[in-house]
Enzyme design. Structure first.
Site, PDB file in Angstrom:
ATOM      1  N   TYR A   1      18.937  29.255   9.342  1.00 22.33           N
ATOM      2  CA  TYR A   1      17.840  29.938   9.991  1.00 22.33           C
ATOM      3  C   TYR A   1      17.529  30.032  11.353  1.00 22.33           C
ATOM      4  O   TYR A   1      17.528  28.861  12.106  1.00 22.33           O
ATOM      5  CB  TYR A   1      16.364  29.290   9.193  1.00 22.33           C
ATOM      6  CG  TYR A   1      16.349  29.679   7.592  1.00 22.33           C
ATOM      7  CD1 TYR A   1      16.442  31.348   7.307  1.00 22.33           C
ATOM      8  CD2 TYR A   1      16.107  28.603   6.844  1.00 22.33           C
ATOM      9  CE1 TYR A   1      16.018  31.458   5.925  1.00 22.33           C
ATOM     10  CE2 TYR A   1      15.752  29.090   5.536  1.00 22.33           C
ATOM     11  CZ  TYR A   1      15.774  30.370   5.101  1.00 22.33           C
ATOM     12  OH  TYR A   1      15.658  30.547   3.696  1.00 22.33           O
TER      13      TYR A   1
ATOM     14  N   LYS B   1       1.050  -1.138   0.037  1.00 18.56           N
ATOM     15  CA  LYS B   1       0.085   0.097  -0.011  1.00 18.56           C
ATOM     16  C   LYS B   1       0.889   1.224  -0.019  1.00 18.56           C
ATOM     17  O   LYS B   1       1.973   1.133   0.320  1.00 18.56           O
ATOM     18  CB  LYS B   1      -0.835   0.031   1.373  1.00 18.56           C
ATOM     19  CG  LYS B   1      -0.232  -0.047   2.426  1.00 18.56           C
ATOM     20  CD  LYS B   1      -1.073  -0.568   3.619  1.00 18.56           C
ATOM     21  CE  LYS B   1      -0.278  -0.305   5.009  1.00 18.56           C
ATOM     22  NZ  LYS B   1      -0.660  -1.027   6.147  1.00 18.56           N
TER      23      LYS B   1
HETATM   24  C1  LIG Z   1      -0.135  -2.121   6.636  1.00 14.87           C
HETATM   25  C2  LIG Z   1      -0.534  -3.039   7.076  1.00 14.87           C
HETATM   26  C3  LIG Z   1       0.345  -4.388   7.213  1.00 14.87           C
HETATM   27  C4  LIG Z   1       1.729  -4.400   6.909  1.00 14.87           C
HETATM   28  O1  LIG Z   1       2.127  -3.975   8.362  1.00 14.87           O
HETATM   29  P1  LIG Z   1       3.802  -3.960   8.519  1.00 14.87           P
HETATM   30  O2  LIG Z   1       3.931  -3.419  10.165  1.00 14.87           O
HETATM   31  O3  LIG Z   1       4.403  -2.690   7.718  1.00 14.87           O
HETATM   32  O4  LIG Z   1       4.443  -5.059   8.335  1.00 14.87           O
HETATM   33  C5  LIG Z   1      -0.485  -5.655   7.393  1.00 14.87           C
HETATM   34  N1  LIG Z   1      -1.579  -5.829   7.705  1.00 14.87           N
HETATM   35  C6  LIG Z   1      -2.631  -4.648   7.674  1.00 14.87           C
HETATM   36  C7  LIG Z   1      -3.919  -4.828   7.758  1.00 14.87           C
HETATM   37  C8  LIG Z   1      -1.892  -3.244   7.418  1.00 14.87           C
HETATM   38  O5  LIG Z   1      -2.583  -2.297   7.251  1.00 14.87           O
END
Ligand SMILES: *Cc1c(COP(=O)(O)O)cnc(C)c1O
Length: 379
Positions: free
Chosen positions: A261, A41
């Site tokens: 800055y 994602k």
């Molecule tokens: C993002 C996500 C993962 C992966 O999680 P990580 O901590 O990056 O390994 C797995 N399951 C769900 C439902 C997620 O939203």
């Protein structure tokens, strides 16, 4: 000679696809008989969905998790045969979009289950889906009573092809947190209701909690991209994202001079400074600005760690290179901001955030170089 994008960009993000594949293989081995999927994602946590998804497929990954149907559409264009789960569930009125692209929603409510089953009846077949049950994070998913109500709704259940039962851990990165065992027990109760369906609970850190958390399919994200899934021990994963900034100017300041800055950093001794062409537009968090004379943030340059000094600007940042031999650092020398020496978890903690946010917020102005691609690597 025609310059490369790296020659012109100031900051360079290298994404090591061989390291990514090796990370997937390591997690796959740790998962034993369970299948190892991948959470891709958010544009593969900011690293680029196309090269990342293709590399994971080449390594052997077959099940992918994205958040949004739009992300699913893009991924389907890249991987025609992959199993693609949409973690945000079924968006209202979009069942046809999912079905045409063979996207499996991770259903989170009775309403979604009814919509998916009803669409399947019109479409002429039971469509695959996951059922996401909330076991304690209290984010997305059926509550246990809602799940039981779904199971009792025979008409809806008869219209679904449930391919996966899933839940998500709230505290997997804290192995001794009591919620882990509570969620495992709650998930066992979920599985007992549909024992023939494959089950998935573990994210990256969940894989390291041991056999009782692995089930049939694991869903690592951050560990694939080099984040440490075991925060209390050394990182077992390889660095994938390497962000470097090139030196634009060297200068010497006297004791009492300030840098940047707000004049927030003041030299206590004669100091040699390098100004790097990497700033918050390039994804360097402004929160890496120095809060004390020696950092806390550091970069890695010519084999040494050197502190960040003053505020991070939009396009540049200063570092103290007094500890390096004179004349060693030159215009164009690159300093590593994150990578093999400065881990993403360490850099994120200096900025008061986590590796996930650091990666997903990496900017777009630096040159992106993919190593380990069939082509010349430029994307
Ligand atoms: C993002 C996500 C993962 C992966 O999680 P990580 O901590 O990056 O390994 C797995 N399951 C769900 C439902 C997620 O939203």
């Amino acid at each position: 000679m025609t310059p490369t994008p790296e020659d012109l960009a100031g900051a360079v993000l290298t994404i090591a696809l061989v390291a990514l594949k090796n990370n997937w293989r390591r997690l796959n081995a740790l998962a034993g008989k369970a299948e190892c999927g991948a959470a891709v994602k958010g544009n593969a946590y900011g690293l680029g969905i196309a090269p990342v998804a293709k590399s994971l497929w080449e390594a052997g990954c077959r099940s992918f998790f994205v958040a949004r149907p739009k992300e699913g559409e893009e991924l389907r264009g890249l991987l025609p045969e992959a199993t693609i789960y949409i973690l945000d569930g079924l968006f209202a009125g979009q069942a046809e979009f999912y079905a045409k692209l063979a996207l499996c929603p991770a259903l989170i409510s009775i309403e979604e289950a009814r919509e998916w089953a009803a669409f399947g009846r019109v479409y002429g077949r039971k469509l695959p889906c996951a059922i996401h049950v909330d076991t304690g994070i209290n984010r997305l998913g059926f509550s246990m009573p809602e799940f039981e109500a779904l199971l009792a709704d025979n008409f809806t259940m008869a219209g679904l092809n449930v391919t996966l039962l899933m839940s998500h851990l709230a505290c997997a990165d804290e192995p001794s947190h009591p919620l882990n065992l509570r969620q495992r027990a709650a998930f066992a109760a979920v599985r007992a209701k549909l024992p023939e369906v494959a089950a998935s609970l573990a994210n990256s850190s969940g894989i390291f909690l041991g056999g009782g958390f692995v089930h049939d399919l694991v869903r690592p994200g951050i560990a694939l991209y080099g984040g440490n899934p075991t925060p209390n021990v050394a990182n077992p994963m390889h660095a994938v994202a390497i962000l470097e900034g090139a030196v634009m100017q060297l200068r010497e300041v006297a004791a009492g001079d300030t840098v940047g800055y707000g004049a927030t950093w003041k030299a206590t001794r004669p100091t040699r400074i390098a100004v790097l062409g990497a700033g918050y537009k390039d994804g360097v968090p402004r929160a890496l600005s120095s809060r004390e004379p020696g950092g806390p943030a550091q970069v890695f340059i010519n084999g040494r760690r050197c502190p960040v000094i003053g505020r991070i600007s939009m396009d540049m940042m200063g570092i103290d290179i007094t500890c390096l031999p004179e004349d060693e650092v030159k215009r164009g020398t690159r300093a590593e901001l994150i990578g093999r020496h400065i881990g993403i978890d360490e850099a994120a903690s200096w900025a008061g955030t986590i590796s996930y946010e650091l990666l997903t917020r990496l900017g777009s102005r630096y040159a992106r170089l993919y190593t380990g691609l069939e082509s010349d690597g430029r994307a």
